[in-house]
Design a protein around this motif. Structure first.
Motif: not given
Length: 365
Positions: A56-60, A127-131
């Motif tokens: 979720l969020g940015s792919s980078a 938060i930039n992303s959460c995987t």
């Protein structure tokens, strides 16, 4: 520890399960999808037959040279506690920029969202992303993409579920990948099973869950099994975590675990520290070892002498466990551990004192 899938109600599971049973093993489903929701990217792809990844969020990934942690969250139940997670995120990013989180799970949720922890994380600032990685086999700890995601993250959260499966990752690349996150100034944490695996001595429940009565009657019960050497976080040495603490009446078994750790030499320095957190409670621990509690109560249980009696098939006798009760907003210094403010409780021939969860704190000590 939770012997049922993530998002399953503890009450309903307890009602439908026998009092004592092996940990439930759930095979994760694998999904592949690509969508855009809530203004962010959601990316899901199949890495291996038993490993699934949803981002979720940015792919980078966030790009930054230094981070300001480490920081940790220790939760009494499986879900994210926003108050403590926000403190950890802000401590690691130093109040500026954003970071990446990886959630590790060994089973899929029983119902609802496939990414409940990341759903909560993505609502926080910074938060930039959460995987979410669901890894159902011990060998999945060597999954190359999972380890890359972990090493590129700044916080790793172990979901609730089955800490025995988490303990099985000790001999894989995943262990050193998580350690690298903490070493660079990131953090680690978890809830329920994820709380257990983040202590120095982890109650792994690989043969099943043990009750307080069973553990006090025989601290060497076959269900009382431990994993050491998984993680030993700064300022958190000699600890044995426990979860769902008051709701499932786990003070007695934590006392037995502490006695076992002392008798078996699982800790050094002649002291073992049980850390029990109630459902809805969370300890945020900063880089200096200062823990601050959010939500429901937590307890620190110190054994600082050898047990009077701890032997296979025999009830425990141990005098004067020192217990600190923490309420929301209270702190506990794990770097400079206190020598006062505790109350005392004992166990005699497997029978614990009454009112284990309250007492008059010692003063002037």
């Amino acid at each position: 520890m939770r012997p049922f899938p993530r998002n399953t109600s503890p009450a309903s599971a307890a009602a439908s399960s026998p009092r004592r049973r092996p940990i439930h093993r759930v095979t994760a489903c694998v999904a592949a999808a690509l969508a855009v929701i809530a203004g962010g990217w959601v990316q899901a792809d199949q890495a291996e037959a038993s490993a699934s990844r949803i981002r979720l969020g940015s792919s980078a990934d966030a790009s930054r040279a230094t981070w300001s942690g480490p920081a940790f969250t220790m939760n009494g139940s499986g879900g994210i506690v926003p108050a403590s997670m926000t403190k950890a995120v802000d401590a690691i990013r130093g109040g500026t920029g954003s970071l990446d989180v990886v959630v590790l799970a060994a089973s899929t949720p029983g119902s609802g969202s496939r990414t409940p922890e990341c759903d909560a994380v993505m609502r926080l600032s910074g938060i930039n992303s959460c995987t979410t990685w669901t890894l159902t086999r011990a060998s999945d700890g060597n999954n190359a993409q999972a380890n890359t995601d972990i090493r590129n993250a700044e916080f790793v959260y172990f979901a609730g579920g089955d800490q025995c499966k988490y303990a099985a990752w000790k001999s894989t690349s995943l262990r050193s990948s998580v350690q690298s996150v903490v070493a660079k100034g990131g953090g680690s944490g978890g809830g329920s099973a994820g709380h257990h695996i983040n202590s120095s001595v982890a109650y792994d429940a690989c043969r099943g869950s043990i009750t307080s009565d069973e553990a006090l009657a025989n601290p060497y019960d076959s269900y009382a099994t431990f994993t050491t050497g998984m993680f030993d976080w700064p300022n958190y040495a000699g600890t044995i975590n426990d979860s769902h603490f008051v709701t499932r009446d786990r003070m007695g078994r934590t006392m037995a675990f502490v006695a076992r750790a002392l008798e078996d030499g699982l800790v050094t320095g002649g002291k073992a520290w049980g850390v029990g957190v109630e459902e809805g409670g969370s300890l945020f621990i900063d880089k200096n070892g200062l823990a601050t509690l959010s939500g429901a109560d937590a307890y620190v249980v110190l054994g600082d002498h050898q047990p009077e009696k701890v032997a296979y098939g025999q009830p425990l006798t141990y005098s004067d466990f020192k217990i600190w009760r923490l309420t929301s907003g209270r702190t506990f210094d794990f770097k400079n551990r206190p020598t006062c403010g505790f109350y005392l409780k004992s166990v005699t021939n497997g029978v614990a004192d009454s009112n284990l969860y309250s007492g008059t704190p010692a003063t002037g000590c």
